[in-house]
Design an enzyme around this catalytic site. Structure first.
Site, PDB file in Angstrom:
ATOM      1  N   LYS A  90     -13.251  15.916  -7.107  1.00 29.02           N
ATOM      2  CA  LYS A  90     -13.878  14.613  -6.870  1.00 29.02           C
ATOM      3  C   LYS A  90     -14.554  14.212  -8.228  1.00 29.02           C
ATOM      4  CE  LYS A  90     -13.312  11.884  -3.501  1.00 29.02           C
ATOM      5  NZ  LYS A  90     -12.014  11.440  -3.089  1.00 29.02           N
ATOM      6  N   GLY A 188     -15.291  -0.684   9.866  1.00 32.76           N
ATOM      7  CA  GLY A 188     -15.080  -0.602   8.524  1.00 32.76           C
ATOM      8  C   GLY A 188     -13.728  -1.223   8.190  1.00 32.76           C
ATOM      9  N   LEU A 189     -13.701  -2.288   7.366  1.00 34.79           N
ATOM     10  CA  LEU A 189     -12.659  -3.343   7.067  1.00 34.79           C
ATOM     11  C   LEU A 189     -12.547  -3.525   5.734  1.00 34.79           C
ATOM     12  CD1 LEU A 189     -13.435  -5.818   9.955  1.00 34.79           C
ATOM     13  CD2 LEU A 189     -11.577  -4.236   9.936  1.00 34.79           C
ATOM     14  N   GLY A 190     -12.782  -2.254   4.793  1.00 39.66           N
ATOM     15  CA  GLY A 190     -12.374  -2.457   3.452  1.00 39.66           C
ATOM     16  C   GLY A 190     -10.731  -2.460   3.275  1.00 39.66           C
ATOM     17  N   HIS A 191     -10.154  -2.226   2.193  1.00 34.42           N
ATOM     18  CA  HIS A 191      -8.676  -2.227   1.975  1.00 34.42           C
ATOM     19  C   HIS A 191      -7.957  -1.406   3.092  1.00 34.42           C
ATOM     20  CE1 HIS A 191      -9.220  -4.603  -1.662  1.00 34.42           C
ATOM     21  NE2 HIS A 191      -9.806  -3.634  -2.235  1.00 34.42           N
ATOM     22  N   GLY A 193      -9.329  -0.054   6.240  1.00 34.42           N
ATOM     23  CA  GLY A 193      -9.578  -0.277   7.460  1.00 34.42           C
ATOM     24  C   GLY A 193      -8.780  -1.519   7.927  1.00 34.42           C
TER      25      GLY A 193
END
Length: 359
Positions: A90, A188-191, A193
């Site tokens: 990472k 969480g409503l990113g790509h 979510g």
């Protein structure tokens, strides 16, 4: 002041609570572009370490190191459990993705990745776009998810795997995977979510959504007729399933006691703050889908899709995430262990077998 100018003593790495026999931890900087980053290679038993690059405005280098160490180990287990011939690594870049990240900074990062001679392969993570990976690729070939190679944005495959994992969890708890009318809280409503929420909506679930970014919430309300809740309260709403798709450590002693859902299954990395939190969930009768098992669709797409015509194979392997979780849940019951302990054992079994072959 550049974040890494705040010193980290060498002992702070080896004595760090998240240090777990990491093979390589590299601190990198490029003064011209403002790049400050940490690259952590945890294990290369199965192959080169593949793991995304995260851009985040860490308040101090110690927090950045914590993420790099913890997430790189998680990638070792994720790649092993997903059946990939790849190790775990990472990278974290200390920057604000919206304010201070630049193409030049990403190119400088790519040059540092190239110095590791293929022991680490980078890809997208939080705060990083396909365009950023294109910039990285101008300085190294050890990168995935560029516009010229692969399937582009891996988030749809992450979302597909999460959705298949949610269905597997529903079958285990409720006896079937019919989600019509099931109340689901998506945090969480990113790509990823938002895509998971879309799949749940199409399956007939009643959504409760939350995000710190108000426009994302408004978009979900319009698209799905969803109800809303403040992001810090998403775990505590009346719902059958809680789907955490934000940052990690959200399952802890302060939140677990107020979870009403029977299932926790989401895309966020490192959802458990401590191993004890997994036992606390099991003791409360809450089924937890180990994060690195359920969210592996993205890394599967990044690892396997080196050409556009690989999508069918990637989709098929991602769909198997549900089968993997079913095995984890069943072993968890038979062995009276937490699902994450079983997932760890399954990954470690594959690593041990590979290590024996190398002797």
């Amino acid at each position: 002041m550049n974040a890494l100018n705040k010193s980290i003593e060498p002992g702070a790495v080896f004595d760090h609570g998240e240090f777990c026999d990491h093979e390589n931890v590299v601190f990198v900087r490029n003064k011209r572009t403002g790049l400050s980053a940490i690259i952590a290679v945890h294990d290369t038993t199965l192959g080169p370490a593949l793991g995304g690059c995260r851009v985040w405005p860490y308040p101090n280098p110690h927090d950045a190191l914590n993420d790099a160490l913890r997430l790189s180990k998680g990638m070792t287990y994720k790649n092993a459990l997903a059946g990939l011939n790849l190790g775990g690594g990472k990278a974290v870049i200390i920057a604000d993705a919206r304010e201070t990240k630049t193409a030049a900074m990403m190119e400088a990062f790519g040059a540092h990745v190239d110095r590791l001679h293929g022991t680490y392969i980078t890809a997208e993570d939080v705060g990083v776009s396909p365009a950023d990976m294109d910039a990285v690729s101008r300085k190294t070939k050890h990168v995935r998810g560029t516009s010229a190679m692969g399937l582009g944005d891996p988030s749809p495959f992450t979302a597909l795997g999460v959705f298949e994992g949610i269905k597997a969890a529903a079958r285990h708890v409720f006896g079937n995977d019919d989600l019509k009318g099931v109340r689901v809280s998506v945090q969480g409503l990113g790509h990823v979510g938002f895509d998971v929420a879309s799949r749940l909506h199409d399956a007939g679930a009643n959504l409760i959504v939350s995000d710190i970014h108000a426009p994302a919430v408004e978009k979900a309300v319009t698209a799905f007729g969803a109800k809303t809740v403040e992001a810090p309260d998403a775990h505590a709403v009346d719902a059958e399933i809680f789907v955490p798709c934000a940052l990690g450590a959200g399952l802890n002693r302060n939140t677990i006691q107020s979870i009403k859902a029977k299932i926790v299954a989401g895309a966020a990395n490192n959802q458990l703050e401590t191993p004890e939190d997994g036992r606390a969930l099991k003791d409360r009768g809450i089924l937890y889908a180990p994060d690195y098992a359920i969210n592996a669709g993205g890394v599967i797409s990044v690892a396997l899709a080196t050409h556009k015509d690989h999508e069918e194979g990637v989709r098929a392997k991602t769909m198997l995430i549900g089968d993997t979780l079913t095995e984890i849940f069943q072993r968890s019951v038979l062995e009276n262990k937490t699902p994450e302990a079983v997932a760890d054992e399954m990954a470690e079994e594959r690593l041990a077998a590979a290590a024996k072959r190398h002797l």
